[in-house]
Design a protein around this motif. Sequence first.
Motif, mmCIF file in Angstrom:
data_model
loop_
_atom_site.group_PDB
_atom_site.id
_atom_site.type_symbol
_atom_site.label_atom_id
_atom_site.label_comp_id
_atom_site.label_asym_id
_atom_site.label_seq_id
_atom_site.Cartn_x
_atom_site.Cartn_y
_atom_site.Cartn_z
ATOM 1 N N CYS A 36 0.838 -1.204 0.000
ATOM 2 C CA CYS A 36 0.000 0.000 0.000
ATOM 3 C C CYS A 36 0.872 1.253 0.000
ATOM 4 O O CYS A 36 0.577 2.210 -0.710
ATOM 5 C CB CYS A 36 -0.920 -0.026 1.214
ATOM 6 S SG CYS A 36 -2.124 1.320 1.287
ATOM 7 N N TYR A 37 1.960 1.245 0.788
ATOM 8 C CA TYR A 37 2.867 2.403 0.795
ATOM 9 C C TYR A 37 3.436 2.629 -0.593
ATOM 10 O O TYR A 37 3.561 3.767 -1.045
ATOM 11 C CB TYR A 37 4.036 2.196 1.764
ATOM 12 C CG TYR A 37 3.664 1.915 3.191
ATOM 13 C CD1 TYR A 37 2.577 2.526 3.796
ATOM 14 C CD2 TYR A 37 4.421 1.032 3.946
ATOM 15 C CE1 TYR A 37 2.255 2.263 5.112
ATOM 16 C CE2 TYR A 37 4.108 0.767 5.266
ATOM 17 C CZ TYR A 37 3.019 1.374 5.847
ATOM 18 O OH TYR A 37 2.708 1.111 7.139
ATOM 19 N N ASN A 38 3.782 1.544 -1.263
ATOM 20 C CA ASN A 38 4.335 1.663 -2.609
ATOM 21 C C ASN A 38 3.317 2.269 -3.570
ATOM 22 O O ASN A 38 3.679 3.021 -4.471
ATOM 23 C CB ASN A 38 4.805 0.306 -3.126
ATOM 24 C CG ASN A 38 6.040 -0.181 -2.411
ATOM 25 O OD1 ASN A 38 6.787 0.597 -1.837
ATOM 26 N ND2 ASN A 38 6.251 -1.485 -2.408
ATOM 27 N N TRP B 135 8.533 10.294 6.491
ATOM 28 C CA TRP B 135 7.142 10.632 6.234
ATOM 29 C C TRP B 135 6.416 10.958 7.543
ATOM 30 O O TRP B 135 5.664 11.929 7.617
ATOM 31 C CB TRP B 135 6.443 9.483 5.497
ATOM 32 C CG TRP B 135 5.005 9.764 5.202
ATOM 33 C CD1 TRP B 135 4.510 10.519 4.177
ATOM 34 C CD2 TRP B 135 3.879 9.336 5.959
ATOM 35 N NE1 TRP B 135 3.140 10.565 4.255
ATOM 36 C CE2 TRP B 135 2.729 9.842 5.334
ATOM 37 C CE3 TRP B 135 3.734 8.548 7.099
ATOM 38 C CZ2 TRP B 135 1.449 9.601 5.818
ATOM 39 C CZ3 TRP B 135 2.451 8.307 7.584
ATOM 40 C CH2 TRP B 135 1.332 8.831 6.944
ATOM 41 N N PHE C 247 0.975 4.504 -2.829
ATOM 42 C CA PHE C 247 0.831 5.941 -2.582
ATOM 43 C C PHE C 247 2.163 6.671 -2.552
ATOM 44 O O PHE C 247 2.206 7.894 -2.556
ATOM 45 C CB PHE C 247 0.064 6.189 -1.280
ATOM 46 C CG PHE C 247 -1.358 5.691 -1.342
ATOM 47 C CD1 PHE C 247 -2.249 6.209 -2.264
ATOM 48 C CD2 PHE C 247 -1.797 4.700 -0.487
ATOM 49 C CE1 PHE C 247 -3.564 5.755 -2.332
ATOM 50 C CE2 PHE C 247 -3.106 4.236 -0.546
ATOM 51 C CZ PHE C 247 -3.982 4.763 -1.471
ATOM 52 N N ARG C 248 3.272 5.936 -2.497
ATOM 53 C CA ARG C 248 4.632 6.501 -2.543
ATOM 54 C C ARG C 248 4.878 7.579 -1.479
ATOM 55 O O ARG C 248 5.623 8.513 -1.706
ATOM 56 C CB ARG C 248 4.917 7.089 -3.919
ATOM 57 C CG ARG C 248 4.730 6.127 -5.041
ATOM 58 C CD ARG C 248 6.049 5.610 -5.479
ATOM 59 N NE ARG C 248 5.831 4.746 -6.629
ATOM 60 C CZ ARG C 248 6.444 3.602 -6.765
ATOM 61 N NH1 ARG C 248 7.297 3.203 -5.873
ATOM 62 N NH2 ARG C 248 6.219 2.864 -7.812
ATOM 63 N N PHE C 249 4.205 7.449 -0.329
ATOM 64 C CA PHE C 249 4.387 8.392 0.776
ATOM 65 C C PHE C 249 4.148 9.831 0.315
ATOM 66 O O PHE C 249 4.755 10.753 0.821
ATOM 67 C CB PHE C 249 5.778 8.252 1.400
ATOM 68 C CG PHE C 249 6.001 6.918 2.041
ATOM 69 C CD1 PHE C 249 5.553 6.669 3.317
ATOM 70 C CD2 PHE C 249 6.657 5.909 1.359
ATOM 71 C CE1 PHE C 249 5.762 5.433 3.916
ATOM 72 C CE2 PHE C 249 6.869 4.666 1.950
ATOM 73 C CZ PHE C 249 6.414 4.431 3.232
ATOM 74 N N GLN C 250 3.258 10.013 -0.653
ATOM 75 C CA GLN C 250 3.021 11.338 -1.224
ATOM 76 C C GLN C 250 1.820 12.048 -0.615
ATOM 77 O O GLN C 250 1.674 13.238 -0.775
ATOM 78 C CB GLN C 250 2.800 11.228 -2.741
ATOM 79 C CG GLN C 250 3.975 10.692 -3.485
ATOM 80 C CD GLN C 250 5.138 11.650 -3.488
ATOM 81 O OE1 GLN C 250 4.962 12.847 -3.597
ATOM 82 N NE2 GLN C 250 6.334 11.128 -3.365
ATOM 83 N N MET D 93 9.807 5.835 5.697
ATOM 84 C CA MET D 93 8.616 5.849 6.546
ATOM 85 C C MET D 93 8.803 6.812 7.710
ATOM 86 O O MET D 93 7.904 7.596 8.026
ATOM 87 C CB MET D 93 8.317 4.443 7.060
ATOM 88 C CG MET D 93 7.124 4.361 7.975
ATOM 89 S SD MET D 93 5.591 4.704 7.108
ATOM 90 C CE MET D 93 4.401 4.042 8.225
ATOM 91 N N GLN E 201 -3.214 9.522 2.367
ATOM 92 C CA GLN E 201 -3.785 8.185 2.270
ATOM 93 C C GLN E 201 -2.808 7.115 2.740
ATOM 94 O O GLN E 201 -3.220 6.008 3.029
ATOM 95 C CB GLN E 201 -4.243 7.899 0.846
ATOM 96 C CG GLN E 201 -5.476 8.691 0.489
ATOM 97 C CD GLN E 201 -6.108 8.204 -0.793
ATOM 98 O OE1 GLN E 201 -5.481 7.523 -1.598
ATOM 99 N NE2 GLN E 201 -7.357 8.548 -0.969
ATOM 100 N N THR E 202 -1.556 7.454 2.839
ATOM 101 C CA THR E 202 -0.563 6.504 3.338
ATOM 102 C C THR E 202 -0.958 6.022 4.734
ATOM 103 O O THR E 202 -0.816 4.841 5.043
ATOM 104 C CB THR E 202 0.831 7.149 3.365
ATOM 105 O OG1 THR E 202 1.179 7.522 2.029
ATOM 106 C CG2 THR E 202 1.875 6.199 3.900
ATOM 107 N N CYS F 263 -3.246 3.060 5.041
ATOM 108 C CA CYS F 263 -2.685 1.737 4.763
ATOM 109 C C CYS F 263 -2.541 0.901 6.042
ATOM 110 O O CYS F 263 -2.517 -0.331 5.990
ATOM 111 C CB CYS F 263 -1.304 1.856 4.121
ATOM 112 S SG CYS F 263 -1.285 2.624 2.491
#
Length: 90
Positions: free
Chosen positions: A41-43, A82, A45-48, A79, A51-52, A55
Amino acid sequence: MKLSLAFSLWLVAVLGQQFPECTRDVAATDDCADVIDANACYNQFRFQNNQTLSCINGKDNNERALKACKCCSCVGKVMCDWVTKQRFQC
């Protein structure tokens, strides 16, 4: 003088946020499993964006944020960076 003091306090706050080391015992907890298992899930949204946080399994965003703070080092530097950027109260 006031600007220098304010900057110093801000720098201490930013650099002073320490996250627990990811030991085998920490990684084995249910809270950290919720954080670690969400890698796909992190991948996505790419920590952008915010919504991260969604996850991570949890009853609400406060619980998810606490888990992220506690276990970010088990996921990696990105992480923890972020979490710091989101300014969660860890």
